[in-house]
Design a protein around this motif. Structure first.
Motif, PDB file in Angstrom:
ATOM      1  N   TRP A  83       0.825  -1.200   0.000  1.00 50.57           N
ATOM      2  CA  TRP A  83       0.000   0.000   0.000  1.00 50.57           C
ATOM      3  C   TRP A  83       0.868   1.264   0.000  1.00 50.57           C
ATOM      4  CZ3 TRP A  83      -5.109   0.449  -0.789  1.00 50.57           C
ATOM      5  CH2 TRP A  83      -5.696   1.681  -0.514  1.00 50.57           C
ATOM      6  N   ARG A  84       1.916   1.238   0.813  1.00 47.71           N
ATOM      7  CA  ARG A  84       2.814   2.385   0.882  1.00 47.71           C
ATOM      8  C   ARG A  84       3.530   2.575  -0.451  1.00 47.71           C
ATOM      9  NH1 ARG A  84       4.129   2.037   5.807  1.00 47.71           N
ATOM     10  NH2 ARG A  84       5.495   0.239   5.548  1.00 47.71           N
ATOM     11  N   ALA A  85       3.917   1.492  -1.094  1.00 45.65           N
ATOM     12  CA  ALA A  85       4.600   1.591  -2.389  1.00 45.65           C
ATOM     13  C   ALA A  85       3.682   2.145  -3.468  1.00 45.65           C
ATOM     14  CB  ALA A  85       5.134   0.226  -2.806  1.00 45.65           C
ATOM     15  N   LEU A  86       2.396   1.886  -3.358  1.00 44.38           N
ATOM     16  CA  LEU A  86       1.436   2.403  -4.327  1.00 44.38           C
ATOM     17  C   LEU A  86       1.077   3.860  -4.068  1.00 44.38           C
ATOM     18  CD1 LEU A  86      -1.024  -0.624  -4.549  1.00 44.38           C
ATOM     19  CD2 LEU A  86       0.478   0.213  -6.371  1.00 44.38           C
ATOM     20  N   GLY A  87       1.006   4.247  -2.806  1.00 44.47           N
ATOM     21  CA  GLY A  87       0.530   5.576  -2.492  1.00 44.47           C
ATOM     22  C   GLY A  87       1.595   6.549  -2.062  1.00 44.47           C
ATOM     23  N   GLY A  88       2.807   6.077  -1.762  1.00 44.60           N
ATOM     24  CA  GLY A  88       3.831   6.963  -1.229  1.00 44.60           C
ATOM     25  C   GLY A  88       4.800   7.465  -2.259  1.00 44.60           C
ATOM     26  N   TRP A  89       4.360   7.612  -3.484  1.00 45.95           N
ATOM     27  CA  TRP A  89       5.273   7.986  -4.565  1.00 45.95           C
ATOM     28  C   TRP A  89       5.780   9.416  -4.430  1.00 45.95           C
ATOM     29  CZ3 TRP A  89       3.729  11.968  -7.779  1.00 45.95           C
ATOM     30  CH2 TRP A  89       2.383  12.332  -7.700  1.00 45.95           C
ATOM     31  N   ALA A 108      17.063   4.587   4.597  1.00 48.99           N
ATOM     32  CA  ALA A 108      16.815   3.230   5.075  1.00 48.99           C
ATOM     33  C   ALA A 108      15.342   2.949   5.251  1.00 48.99           C
ATOM     34  CB  ALA A 108      17.560   3.009   6.383  1.00 48.99           C
ATOM     35  N   GLY A 109      14.530   3.988   5.527  1.00 52.56           N
ATOM     36  CA  GLY A 109      13.114   3.767   5.771  1.00 52.56           C
ATOM     37  C   GLY A 109      12.244   3.890   4.540  1.00 52.56           C
ATOM     38  N   GLU A 110      12.840   4.146   3.379  1.00 49.93           N
ATOM     39  CA  GLU A 110      12.056   4.332   2.165  1.00 49.93           C
ATOM     40  C   GLU A 110      11.538   3.020   1.616  1.00 49.93           C
ATOM     41  OE1 GLU A 110      14.277   6.410  -0.728  1.00 49.93           O
ATOM     42  OE2 GLU A 110      14.215   8.328   0.308  1.00 49.93           O
ATOM     43  N   THR A 111      10.365   3.099   0.956  1.00 56.00           N
ATOM     44  CA  THR A 111       9.825   1.972   0.206  1.00 56.00           C
ATOM     45  C   THR A 111       9.711   2.382  -1.246  1.00 56.00           C
ATOM     46  OG1 THR A 111       8.575   1.163   2.090  1.00 56.00           O
ATOM     47  CG2 THR A 111       7.873   0.405  -0.067  1.00 56.00           C
ATOM     48  N   LEU A 112      10.243   1.596  -2.135  1.00 58.42           N
ATOM     49  CA  LEU A 112      10.241   1.936  -3.554  1.00 58.42           C
ATOM     50  C   LEU A 112       8.809   2.054  -4.077  1.00 58.42           C
ATOM     51  CD1 LEU A 112      12.744   2.264  -5.372  1.00 58.42           C
ATOM     52  CD2 LEU A 112      12.219   0.032  -6.334  1.00 58.42           C
ATOM     53  N   ALA A 113       8.533   3.105  -4.848  1.00 65.18           N
ATOM     54  CA  ALA A 113       7.206   3.291  -5.430  1.00 65.18           C
ATOM     55  C   ALA A 113       7.064   2.462  -6.699  1.00 65.18           C
ATOM     56  CB  ALA A 113       6.961   4.766  -5.751  1.00 65.18           C
ATOM     57  N   VAL A 114       5.851   1.947  -6.930  1.00 66.85           N
ATOM     58  CA  VAL A 114       5.632   1.005  -8.020  1.00 66.85           C
ATOM     59  C   VAL A 114       4.375   1.354  -8.809  1.00 66.85           C
ATOM     60  CG1 VAL A 114       6.802  -0.904  -6.865  1.00 66.85           C
ATOM     61  CG2 VAL A 114       4.353  -0.544  -6.489  1.00 66.85           C
ATOM     62  N   ALA A 115       4.286   0.822 -10.039  1.00 67.55           N
ATOM     63  CA  ALA A 115       3.069   0.878 -10.850  1.00 67.55           C
ATOM     64  C   ALA A 115       2.372  -0.467 -10.745  1.00 67.55           C
ATOM     65  CB  ALA A 115       3.411   1.174 -12.314  1.00 67.55           C
ATOM     66  N   PRO A 116       1.058  -0.487 -10.510  1.00 66.63           N
ATOM     67  CA  PRO A 116       0.351  -1.759 -10.362  1.00 66.63           C
ATOM     68  C   PRO A 116      -0.151  -2.311 -11.691  1.00 66.63           C
ATOM     69  CG  PRO A 116      -1.143   0.022  -9.891  1.00 66.63           C
ATOM     70  CD  PRO A 116       0.188   0.660 -10.242  1.00 66.63           C
ATOM     71  N   GLY A 117      -0.517  -3.566 -11.688  1.00 68.45           N
ATOM     72  CA  GLY A 117      -1.108  -4.224 -12.834  1.00 68.45           C
ATOM     73  C   GLY A 117      -1.744  -5.526 -12.414  1.00 68.45           C
ATOM     74  N   LEU A 118      -2.362  -6.195 -13.345  1.00 69.54           N
ATOM     75  CA  LEU A 118      -2.966  -7.509 -13.113  1.00 69.54           C
ATOM     76  C   LEU A 118      -2.274  -8.526 -14.001  1.00 69.54           C
ATOM     77  CD1 LEU A 118      -6.761  -6.539 -13.095  1.00 69.54           C
ATOM     78  CD2 LEU A 118      -5.325  -7.044 -11.102  1.00 69.54           C
ATOM     79  N   ASP A 119      -1.862  -9.638 -13.397  1.00 69.03           N
ATOM     80  CA  ASP A 119      -1.164 -10.686 -14.142  1.00 69.03           C
ATOM     81  C   ASP A 119      -2.120 -11.816 -14.479  1.00 69.03           C
ATOM     82  OD1 ASP A 119       0.895 -12.178 -15.319  1.00 69.03           O
ATOM     83  OD2 ASP A 119       1.272 -13.248 -13.437  1.00 69.03           O
ATOM     84  N   VAL A 120      -2.146 -12.200 -15.757  1.00 69.55           N
ATOM     85  CA  VAL A 120      -2.922 -13.347 -16.208  1.00 69.55           C
ATOM     86  C   VAL A 120      -2.009 -14.565 -16.127  1.00 69.55           C
ATOM     87  CG1 VAL A 120      -4.252 -14.358 -18.090  1.00 69.55           C
ATOM     88  CG2 VAL A 120      -4.247 -11.879 -17.750  1.00 69.55           C
ATOM     89  N   VAL A 121      -2.302 -15.463 -15.219  1.00 67.40           N
ATOM     90  CA  VAL A 121      -1.390 -16.564 -14.932  1.00 67.40           C
ATOM     91  C   VAL A 121      -1.769 -17.849 -15.641  1.00 67.40           C
ATOM     92  CG1 VAL A 121      -0.818 -15.596 -12.686  1.00 67.40           C
ATOM     93  CG2 VAL A 121      -2.675 -17.272 -12.861  1.00 67.40           C
ATOM     94  N   ARG A 122      -2.804 -17.846 -16.458  1.00 66.43           N
ATOM     95  CA  ARG A 122      -3.287 -19.062 -17.108  1.00 66.43           C
ATOM     96  C   ARG A 122      -2.139 -19.798 -17.784  1.00 66.43           C
ATOM     97  NH1 ARG A 122      -8.194 -21.336 -18.952  1.00 66.43           N
ATOM     98  NH2 ARG A 122      -7.641 -23.233 -20.088  1.00 66.43           N
TER      99      ARG A 122
END
Length: 809
Positions: A83-89, A108-122
């Motif tokens: 959640w922090r990586a998604l919102g703490g950009w 040391a306390g930072e969390t890398l920010a990320v872009a989300p997605g959905l993976d199709v694992v079929r």
């Protein structure tokens, strides 16, 4: 919901008479127009991520694999790190700016920010185990463990010999599958390129093993403590180009995997497993953020497996220069994307290997992988709001899945009931009908009107299910009932239009309305990204991972049949007035447009459809022009169809590899000797559909209709007086219908040709003609009943002389 994320539709924000035409002229019109349209296919594929400009950083690349982690699992309390990586950009962006360089050191306390997605694992089976997901990373293709056991295999760390346990079993299982996968492909390529590799955890070892099962590079057993995992990742970042981490899996239904052995079954165990995976992911992100070059490091976190036997879309997260193809993955406004899906926010497990190798510059033969590199696409929003849109996509797919089987059962049974009504209702001489038969005989017009309404309604049902996605029915408390109400509403609207003004409408008006609406909706949807079909009852299903864009096999059957219906309805009045040249032009134009929409790589991207469309519409154009069919003319048509298909496929192949659809990939398979596996798999899938219940029931219904109703129809054709249908036809022979609708017969010939070739060319096999029948036959019955109503209103009429050129029809 942001435009870039729309998986379905715009939604409420989450927030001359007797003329003869040469077949060469007909084919010239079809082929020349298509080849002219092909000039516009060299551009980038719609919805695919743009290629990165400049020299991207060559590492390090951190791949974190997990399983069973869905977008629905993410929340501030359940997954605080993600959640922090998604919102703490914003905080991270400020830190990077203040560092003054791309390679600044994070706190040391930072969390890398990320872009989300959905993976199709079929993968190979309906659901995917952790081993299947890691094998897909290794091979770059669909691959799976032996599925004879009900539970997933427990993944075990490599032994003292440095080999992956059960590797021989993995390779034997993959060799028995039809996807031409090569276990160890990623490891072999990394070793050949001199890439320094560190793997952490048992699944990671599978991903980076060579073809013999020996782990490439350094392997570290997965630490039980997240802090220790972070330490291991920081150490690996200083000495490795590629770091692969198995963060464990979230499992249910008795399935097992590494990293998810503790806890008891139930909601508490699920929450514990989610929290454990979140802690490991957070530890990796923090280690990267505190490493020597966080802004130059690519990180891809992807859930590679289902948590149980029910498939779901899984969570993916990413950041870094190689992934930032259309917007920085760390600026909080983008989502992950891949040209393999053309749906921003959706990626596939088969995309992971090519993403890694492209980012690190590892040479891999084109025939190894079928995926496309994962990048980013704008989302129209930022922070955690992106997650809500992805959750909506996932919930839509999950809500549609259990409704599909029931819908098809209803659709088939409703068609069979219509056939039974026609057989029994029209043959009311059957004594066993008793009073019901007498009631029907006293109300012939009512019977015919009911048949018109029922036929049009059933024929419009498929397109109504597509239009239903204009309404977010899956968000309702009872989505099935809401979807039913929406579909019924669309069916009622289309039926009302098709049956309106009975005293003024042309004979084939119902055919034209249903065909025009169906073809128009599917065409517009394909042109705009196939968002309406996504997670539709008869559309593309994301969790199946077959098609995410363009026109799939089911849509082809509907679109092709509807296009012929529209062309026939438009050309029929022209033929009746003796304007056969104009009728032929109308049919040819409809055929060119339909073939272009279906076959162009940037639109329909359908390989199996254009042959049938070109042949079917060429024959229909010749028949509309009054040209007799000879074997030479038919041969010319077939050759023209082959040329069109080759032109479409080659034009797609000439585009950059990351922008190709499966048309260009098939050409690539042919050039690299991989066509046999593709053709074998498709042929096997084709004939496997012969036992599909839908195909059997529909085919059985048609046979019942032909065998039971065929005899009285044949009698009524030449001897209406005294036939079982005399009470309806008023001594008018049914052959009169062929004179009133001279294009109806050619339309049936064209439809049969298209669906027959579609059966041979598509891996859906018998389902292609079965689906087309579900649209065409009910509306044809409605047209027949509507014609009888007109006959009855005019009274008995003498047969009309054939119109000019009717010998061709």
């Amino acid at each position: 919901m942001p435009d870039a994320l729309r998986p379905a539709v715009p939604r409420v924000p989450l927030s001359p008479p007797g003329a003869r035409r040469s077949p060469g002229v007909v084919l010239a019109l079809l082929v020349t127009t298509l080849l002219a349209l092909l000039a516009g296919t060299a551009g980038p594929a719609a919805a695919g991520p743009a290629a990165a400009e400049g020299d991207a950083s060559r590492g390090p690349f951190v791949l974190v694999g997990t399983g069973g982690l869905r977008a629905e699992d993410v929340s501030p309390t359940a997954t605080p790190e993600i959640w922090r990586a998604l919102g703490g950009w914003r905080a991270l962006a400020a830190a990077r700016t203040s560092s003054g360089s791309a390679g600044g050191t994070g706190g040391a306390g930072e969390t890398l920010a990320v872009a989300p997605g959905l993976d199709v694992v079929r993968s190979v089976g309906a659901s995917t185990c952790p081993a299947d997901g890691w094998l897909a990373v290794s091979t770059g293709r669909r691959a799976a463990d032996d599925r004879t056991q009900p539970d997933c295999r427990t993944l075990v760390e490599p032994g003292a010999d440095g080999r992956v346990p059960a590797w021989d079993e993995y390779t034997a299982a993959v060799d028995g599958q039809d996807f031409d996968a090569r276990p160890g492909a990623l490891g072999d390529a990394a070793r050949a390129a001199g890439t320094r590799v560190t793997s952490i955890g048992p699944g990671a070892a599978i991903a980076v093993s060579d073809a013999d099962g020996a782990v490439v590079g350094t392997h570290v057993d997965l630490p039980t403590d997240p802090a220790a995992l972070g330490t291991a990742v920081r150490a690996a970042l200083g000495s490795s180009d590629l770091v692969v981490v198995d963060a464990g899996s979230v499992t249910v239904d008795g399935r097992t995997s590494a990293g998810a052995q503790d806890g008891t079954p139930g909601a508490d165990a699920h929450a514990q497993q989610v929290a454990a995976v979140d802690a490991r992911v957070g530890a990796v992100l923090r280690a990267v953020a505190a490493g020597p070059s966080p802004a130059a490091t690519d990180v891809l976190v992807v859930s590679l497996a289902d948590s149980g036997t029910t498939p779901h879309l899984q969570l993916a997260l990413g950041t870094g220069p190689a992934l930032s193809t259309d917007g920085d993955a760390s600026d909080g406004t983008t989502v992950l994307a891949s040209s393999s899906t053309r749906q921003p926010g959706l990626v596939q497990t088969t995309d992971v290997q090519v993403t890694v190798t492209d980012a690190l510059g590892i040479p891999v033969a084109p025939e190894v992988t079928v995926g496309s590199a994962i990048g980013t696409a704008p989302s129209g929003t930022h922070g955690t709001a992106r997650l809500h849109a992805l959750v909506d996509v996932s919930e839509h797919a999950s809500a549609a899945r259990p409704l599909i089987a029931g819908f098809y059962v209803f659709l088939v049974l409703a068609n069979l009931l219509l056939y039974v009504f026609v057989v029994l209702g029209l043959r009311v001489d059957a004594r066993w009908l008793g009073g019901a038969g007498q009631w029907l005989r006293r109300h012939p017009d009512g019977v015919l009107r009911a048949l018109v309404t029922a036929g049009v309604a059933l024929g419009s049902l498929p397109v109504a299910t597509t239009l239903a996605n204009l309404v977010p029915w899956w968000r309702a408390g009872s989505p099935g009932w809401v979807l039913t109400a929406v579909v019924v509403g669309w069916v009622a609207l289309i039926t009302a239009v098709a049956t309106a003004m009975p005293w003024r409408r042309p004979l084939l008006w119902p055919l034209g309305v249903v065909g025009g609406v169906t073809a128009g909706v599917l065409a517009l949807d394909a042109v705009t990204g196939a968002t309406l079909q996504l997670s539709g009852l008869m559309g593309t299903q994301p969790m199946v991972a077959g098609r995410f864009y363009g026109i799939n096999n089911t849509s082809f059957a509907l679109f092709a049949t509807a296009s012929v219906m529209l062309a026939v309805a438009l050309a029929n009045p022209l033929v009746l007035r003796g304007r056969r040249r104009a009728a032929a032009v109308v049919v040819a134009v409809v055929g060119v447009v339909a073939t272009a929409i279906d076959g162009l790589p940037s639109v329909g991207a359908d390989f199996g459809g254009p042959p049938g469309l070109v042949v079917g519409f060429a024959l229909l154009t010749l028949l509309a022009a009054g040209v007799r069919l000879t074997w030479r003319r038919v041969l010319v048509v077939l050759v023209g169809a082959a040329l069109v298909v080759v032109a479409l496929a080659v034009s797609d192949y000439l585009r950059p590899p990351e922008q190709r659809t499966h048309l260009g990939r098939f050409v690539d398979d042919v050039l690299h000797g991989g066509q046999s596996a593709v053709l074998t798999r498709k042929l096997g899938q084709n004939f496997a559909t012969l036992t599909n219940p839908l195909a059997l029931v529909v085919t059985g219904g048609v046979l019942v209709l032909v065998l039971v109703l065929g005899r009285p129809l044949r009698g009524a054709l030449v001897r209406p007086a005294g036939s079982p249908l005399e009470w309806l036809t008023r001594d008018t022979p049914l052959s009169q219908l062929g004179h009133d609708a001279p294009m109806l017969g050619p339309g049936i010939v064209a439809t049969t040709t298209i669906l027959g070739l579609g059966f041979l060319a598509n891996d859906s096999g018998i389902l292609v003609p079965a689906t087309g029948i579900l649209v065409a036959l009910p509306v044809l019955l409605a047209v027949y009943a509507d014609w009888l109503l007109g006959v009855r209103s005019r009274g008995a009429a003498a047969p009309r002389p054939p119109s000019d050129g009717s010998d061709a029809s």
